[in-house]
Design a protein around this motif. Structure first.
Motif, mmCIF file in Angstrom:
data_model
loop_
_atom_site.group_PDB
_atom_site.id
_atom_site.type_symbol
_atom_site.label_atom_id
_atom_site.label_comp_id
_atom_site.label_asym_id
_atom_site.label_seq_id
_atom_site.Cartn_x
_atom_site.Cartn_y
_atom_site.Cartn_z
ATOM 1 N N GLN A 1 0.808 -1.224 0.000
ATOM 2 C CA GLN A 1 0.000 0.000 0.000
ATOM 3 C C GLN A 1 0.842 1.275 0.000
ATOM 4 O O GLN A 1 0.314 2.364 -0.209
ATOM 5 N N ASP A 2 2.146 1.169 0.206
ATOM 6 C CA ASP A 2 3.030 2.339 0.166
ATOM 7 C C ASP A 2 3.382 2.753 -1.262
ATOM 8 O O ASP A 2 3.896 3.834 -1.482
ATOM 9 N N ILE A 3 3.103 1.877 -2.226
ATOM 10 C CA ILE A 3 3.482 2.126 -3.616
ATOM 11 C C ILE A 3 2.222 2.426 -4.432
ATOM 12 O O ILE A 3 1.275 1.639 -4.434
ATOM 13 N N ASN A 4 2.231 3.566 -5.111
ATOM 14 C CA ASN A 4 1.088 3.971 -5.926
ATOM 15 C C ASN A 4 1.581 4.213 -7.356
ATOM 16 O O ASN A 4 2.025 5.308 -7.692
ATOM 17 N N PRO A 5 1.504 3.181 -8.211
ATOM 18 C CA PRO A 5 2.004 3.337 -9.579
ATOM 19 C C PRO A 5 1.240 4.384 -10.396
ATOM 20 O O PRO A 5 1.815 5.044 -11.243
ATOM 21 N N GLN A 6 -0.065 4.529 -10.140
ATOM 22 C CA GLN A 6 -0.850 5.516 -10.883
ATOM 23 C C GLN A 6 -0.356 6.936 -10.613
ATOM 24 O O GLN A 6 -0.257 7.755 -11.514
ATOM 25 N N ALA A 7 -0.060 7.234 -9.350
ATOM 26 C CA ALA A 7 0.436 8.566 -8.982
ATOM 27 C C ALA A 7 1.949 8.676 -9.158
ATOM 28 O O ALA A 7 2.504 9.769 -9.141
ATOM 29 N N GLY A 8 2.631 7.523 -9.289
ATOM 30 C CA GLY A 8 4.090 7.540 -9.403
ATOM 31 C C GLY A 8 4.758 7.908 -8.101
ATOM 32 O O GLY A 8 5.743 8.638 -8.089
ATOM 33 N N THR A 9 4.210 7.394 -6.976
ATOM 34 C CA THR A 9 4.764 7.760 -5.668
ATOM 35 C C THR A 9 5.044 6.534 -4.805
ATOM 36 O O THR A 9 4.428 5.481 -4.981
ATOM 37 N N ILE A 10 5.966 6.713 -3.887
ATOM 38 C CA ILE A 10 6.250 5.749 -2.829
ATOM 39 C C ILE A 10 6.195 6.532 -1.523
ATOM 40 O O ILE A 10 6.840 7.570 -1.394
ATOM 41 N N THR A 11 5.410 6.043 -0.572
ATOM 42 C CA THR A 11 5.323 6.692 0.731
ATOM 43 C C THR A 11 6.156 5.894 1.722
ATOM 44 O O THR A 11 5.967 4.691 1.872
#
Length: 82
Positions: free
Chosen positions: A51-61
């Motif tokens: 859940q820390d990886i968001n490929p659509q937004a291109g982000t890693i939290t």
């Protein structure tokens, strides 16, 4: 007082290492990619969750873990190119 000089990999050495890891140790290859290309520390990469990886937004939290606490109250948020 003895000070050790820091040594860094050249871009070619890093490519060679990542190529070798991809073939011989894929799990460590993923961590090495995150650490070398996104600037993640060891525990930041090790404690990533799906859940820390968001490929659509291109982000890693990057969230806090039992062994890693952030220096800031807001945590660490990376924007990456897929």
């Amino acid at each position: 007082m003895f000070l050790r000089k820091e040594t860094f990999l050249t871009p070619q050495q890093l490519r060679n290492l990542l190529d070798w890891l991809r073939e011989y140790n894929p799990m460590i290859h993923c961590w090495a990619m995150l650490q070398s290309l996104c600037g993640l520390q060891l525990y930041e990469a090790a404690y990533l969750r799906e859940q820390d990886i968001n490929p659509q937004a291109g982000t890693i939290t990057i969230t806090e873990s039992p062994v890693h606490k952030h220096d800031t109250a807001t945590g660490k948020f990376l924007s990456v190119q897929w």
